[in-house]
Structure formats: C-alpha cells, structure tokens
Motif scaffolding. Structure first.
Motif, mmCIF file in Angstrom:
data_model
loop_
_atom_site.group_PDB
_atom_site.id
_atom_site.type_symbol
_atom_site.label_atom_id
_atom_site.label_comp_id
_atom_site.label_asym_id
_atom_site.label_seq_id
_atom_site.Cartn_x
_atom_site.Cartn_y
_atom_site.Cartn_z
ATOM 1 N N ARG A 241 0.832 -1.206 0.000
ATOM 2 C CA ARG A 241 0.000 0.000 0.000
ATOM 3 C C ARG A 241 0.865 1.254 0.000
ATOM 4 O O ARG A 241 0.548 2.249 -0.667
ATOM 5 N N ILE A 242 1.959 1.203 0.749
ATOM 6 C CA ILE A 242 2.860 2.356 0.784
ATOM 7 C C ILE A 242 3.465 2.596 -0.595
ATOM 8 O O ILE A 242 3.570 3.736 -1.072
ATOM 9 N N ALA A 243 3.856 1.482 -1.248
ATOM 10 C CA ALA A 243 4.448 1.612 -2.574
ATOM 11 C C ALA A 243 3.456 2.176 -3.579
ATOM 12 O O ALA A 243 3.805 3.008 -4.431
ATOM 13 N N VAL A 244 2.193 1.738 -3.476
ATOM 14 C CA VAL A 244 1.178 2.212 -4.418
ATOM 15 C C VAL A 244 0.867 3.688 -4.177
ATOM 16 O O VAL A 244 0.762 4.486 -5.120
ATOM 17 N N SER A 245 0.737 4.067 -2.913
ATOM 18 C CA SER A 245 0.393 5.459 -2.600
ATOM 19 C C SER A 245 1.594 6.387 -2.644
ATOM 20 O O SER A 245 1.426 7.603 -2.717
ATOM 21 N N GLN A 246 2.807 5.786 -2.592
ATOM 22 C CA GLN A 246 4.048 6.567 -2.570
ATOM 23 C C GLN A 246 4.015 7.612 -1.455
ATOM 24 O O GLN A 246 4.430 8.759 -1.633
ATOM 25 N N ASN A 247 3.519 7.161 -0.326
ATOM 26 C CA ASN A 247 3.385 8.072 0.819
ATOM 27 C C ASN A 247 3.759 7.287 2.073
ATOM 28 O O ASN A 247 3.200 6.233 2.346
ATOM 29 N N THR A 248 4.717 7.765 2.829
ATOM 30 C CA THR A 248 5.199 7.057 4.021
ATOM 31 C C THR A 248 4.810 7.764 5.311
ATOM 32 O O THR A 248 5.421 7.521 6.352
ATOM 33 N N ASN A 249 3.817 8.634 5.256
ATOM 34 C CA ASN A 249 3.458 9.310 6.505
ATOM 35 C C ASN A 249 2.728 8.345 7.447
ATOM 36 O O ASN A 249 2.304 7.259 7.067
ATOM 37 N N LEU A 250 2.563 8.744 8.682
ATOM 38 C CA LEU A 250 2.029 7.887 9.737
ATOM 39 C C LEU A 250 0.616 7.405 9.417
ATOM 40 O O LEU A 250 0.248 6.280 9.756
ATOM 41 N N ALA A 251 -0.164 8.226 8.778
ATOM 42 C CA ALA A 251 -1.548 7.866 8.481
ATOM 43 C C ALA A 251 -1.628 6.693 7.511
ATOM 44 O O ALA A 251 -2.586 5.918 7.534
ATOM 45 N N VAL A 252 -0.609 6.511 6.684
ATOM 46 C CA VAL A 252 -0.593 5.409 5.730
ATOM 47 C C VAL A 252 0.045 4.160 6.340
ATOM 48 O O VAL A 252 -0.427 3.040 6.157
ATOM 49 N N VAL A 253 1.124 4.345 7.108
ATOM 50 C CA VAL A 253 1.881 3.215 7.645
ATOM 51 C C VAL A 253 1.194 2.569 8.835
ATOM 52 O O VAL A 253 1.114 1.345 8.945
ATOM 53 N N ALA A 254 0.677 3.386 9.767
ATOM 54 C CA ALA A 254 0.179 2.873 11.042
ATOM 55 C C ALA A 254 -0.945 1.847 10.911
ATOM 56 O O ALA A 254 -0.900 0.802 11.572
ATOM 57 N N PRO A 255 -1.984 2.098 10.102
ATOM 58 C CA PRO A 255 -3.077 1.123 10.043
ATOM 59 C C PRO A 255 -2.624 -0.265 9.606
ATOM 60 O O PRO A 255 -3.022 -1.276 10.201
ATOM 61 N N GLY A 256 -1.781 -0.329 8.572
ATOM 62 C CA GLY A 256 -1.336 -1.627 8.080
ATOM 63 C C GLY A 256 -0.507 -2.385 9.093
ATOM 64 O O GLY A 256 -0.678 -3.603 9.273
ATOM 65 N N ILE A 257 0.389 -1.698 9.793
ATOM 66 C CA ILE A 257 1.214 -2.347 10.815
ATOM 67 C C ILE A 257 0.343 -2.810 11.974
ATOM 68 O O ILE A 257 0.522 -3.920 12.510
ATOM 69 N N ALA A 258 -0.619 -1.984 12.377
ATOM 70 C CA ALA A 258 -1.511 -2.359 13.486
ATOM 71 C C ALA A 258 -2.336 -3.588 13.132
ATOM 72 O O ALA A 258 -2.498 -4.502 13.956
ATOM 73 N N GLU A 259 -2.850 -3.648 11.907
ATOM 74 C CA GLU A 259 -3.624 -4.811 11.477
ATOM 75 C C GLU A 259 -2.770 -6.072 11.519
ATOM 76 O O GLU A 259 -3.230 -7.142 11.942
ATOM 77 N N ALA A 260 -1.511 -5.939 11.100
ATOM 78 C CA ALA A 260 -0.626 -7.098 11.072
ATOM 79 C C ALA A 260 -0.320 -7.598 12.481
ATOM 80 O O ALA A 260 -0.302 -8.811 12.734
ATOM 81 N N LEU A 261 -0.088 -6.672 13.400
ATOM 82 C CA LEU A 261 0.275 -7.072 14.756
ATOM 83 C C LEU A 261 -0.885 -7.718 15.509
ATOM 84 O O LEU A 261 -0.651 -8.500 16.443
#
Length: 230
Positions: free
Chosen positions: A161-181
């Motif tokens: 998702r980060i690669a597709v959106s080309q955006n590494t801000n917290l709003a993009v990264v946090a949800p995916g990491i939280a879902e994984a954990l």
C-alpha cells in the motif's frame, strides 16, 4: 502535525482493524479466534470432567472399603456402572465370575485375565479422559506461528500500500502495521492458555489414572488372596 492528526482520526478498534485487513489476514484471525474459543470449551469441559472423576472415585473408594461384600456391591451396580472406577471394578468382577466353572472351581489363569480386563478398562477410561488434550497441545504449539504468518503477510500488504500510494506518513503506515500485529496478538492469546491448561490437565489426568491403577492393583490383590484361599 497533519500526519499525526490524520493518524488520530483513524479507527484502531479491533473490529475496524479486522475489517480493514486483507483476506488472508482475516482468515488467519478467524482461525485463531475459533481455536481460542474451542480451546476454552475443552478446558472448561475437562475441568468439570476431572472434578467429577475425582468425586466419583472418592465415593466409590468409600463404598469399596466399607466392608460390604464385593458380590453385593457388584450386583447393586446392575449392568450400568456410573463412574470410571465402577467400570474398572465391574470389568474385574465380571471376569472373576466368568472364571468360575459350574462346579465352583476356577479356570486356570484367572488372575492374569482379571488383571488384563481391568487394564483394558483403565486404558479405555484414560482414552476418554485425555480426549481433546491433543487439540490444546496443537493449538499451543502452532497458534503463535499462524499469528506470525498473519503478521508477516499483513506487513507485506502494508508495504504494498505504501508503494502504491508513494506516501510514508504515519496515516498510511500505522493502520497496516496495526492490522498485522493483531494477528500475532491473537496467536498468543490462543496459545498461552492452551499451553498452561494442557500442562495442568495432563498432570491432573496422570493423577486420576494413577488412582485407577492403584485401585486395580489393590483389587487384584484382594482377589488373589481369595484365589489362593480356594
């Protein structure tokens, strides 16, 4: 401040994290939740069953050593012994009576047959007592790895998702990491009680089966005395 505010606006509840997760991670979460519920069902059922087994054993032990003739005790059970100890006793007494000929004499090898009959009854009761514990052992050993698989897959999806959106801000990264954990957390939630209660229930089962074995030895000794007397 904008990425932080955007991240704070995201719903991080467990239901929301589950709904946003990929199909693979959802399947992993569902499997772990079902395994956890099934483990607790087995744990509760076994705790009740082991308590009942100890109560039945203590009650029968008092009747057995009350001085009542063994034949009378056996006859009062009719054909439906209630507890495990009664079934073991019934197996021994049934073989004892079958070992007597019509003229009152004993068929050779009676002691060995009586011991074997009670051992078979103990093995049958032990199998019934231990049923379900293998699931706890399997859950305890595999659930963390299943959860880890879900976490790895979720992190992979998050990076995609980060690669597709080309955006590494917290709003993009946090949800995916939280879902994984969450998958790892569910794996531990399923595994820890399963391991703890597997060890406890296995120990309880060994003590119950040991009590059955001790009773069978004592009963066999009593019958051996009667055989020697005859």
């Amino acid at each position: 401040m904008e990425p932080l505010q955007a991240a704070q606006a995201i719903d991080f509840s467990l239901i929301a994290l589950f709904l946003r997760a990929s199909l693979t991670v959802k399947i992993v979460m569902i499997v772990l939740i079902l395994a956890s519920f099934w483990s607790w069902a087995i744990i509760i059922q076994k705790l009740i069953a082991y308590t009942a087994a100890r109560t039945d054993a203590n009650g029968f032990d008092r009747r057995f050593w009350s001085g009542e003739p063994l034949d009378d005790l056996y006859d009062r059970m009719s054909d439906r012994p209630k507890g495990a100890m009664e079934r073991i006793f019934s197996a021994g007494m049934t073989e004892w009576r079958r070992s007597h000929r019509d003229d009152g004499g004993l068929i050779p090898g009676a002691t060995q047959r009586i011991d074997r009959a009670m051992n078979v009854a103990i093995q049958r009761e032990e199998s019934r007592l231990m049923r379900g514990l293998s699931f706890l052992a399997t859950t305890g050993s595999t659930a963390p790895f299943i959860g880890l698989f879900g976490t790895v897959w979720g992190i992979k999806t998050a990076f995609e998702r980060i690669a597709v959106s080309q955006n590494t801000n917290l709003a993009v990264v946090a949800p995916g990491i939280a879902e994984a954990l969450v998958a790892t957390a569910l794996g531990l939630l399923a595994a820890i009680p399963a391991v703890v209660f597997y060890n406890k229930l296995s120990g309880d089962a060994d003590r119950v089966v040991g009590g059955w074995g001790a009773f069978a030895d004592e009963f066999s000794t009593i019958l051996s005395r009667q055989l020697d007397g005859e």
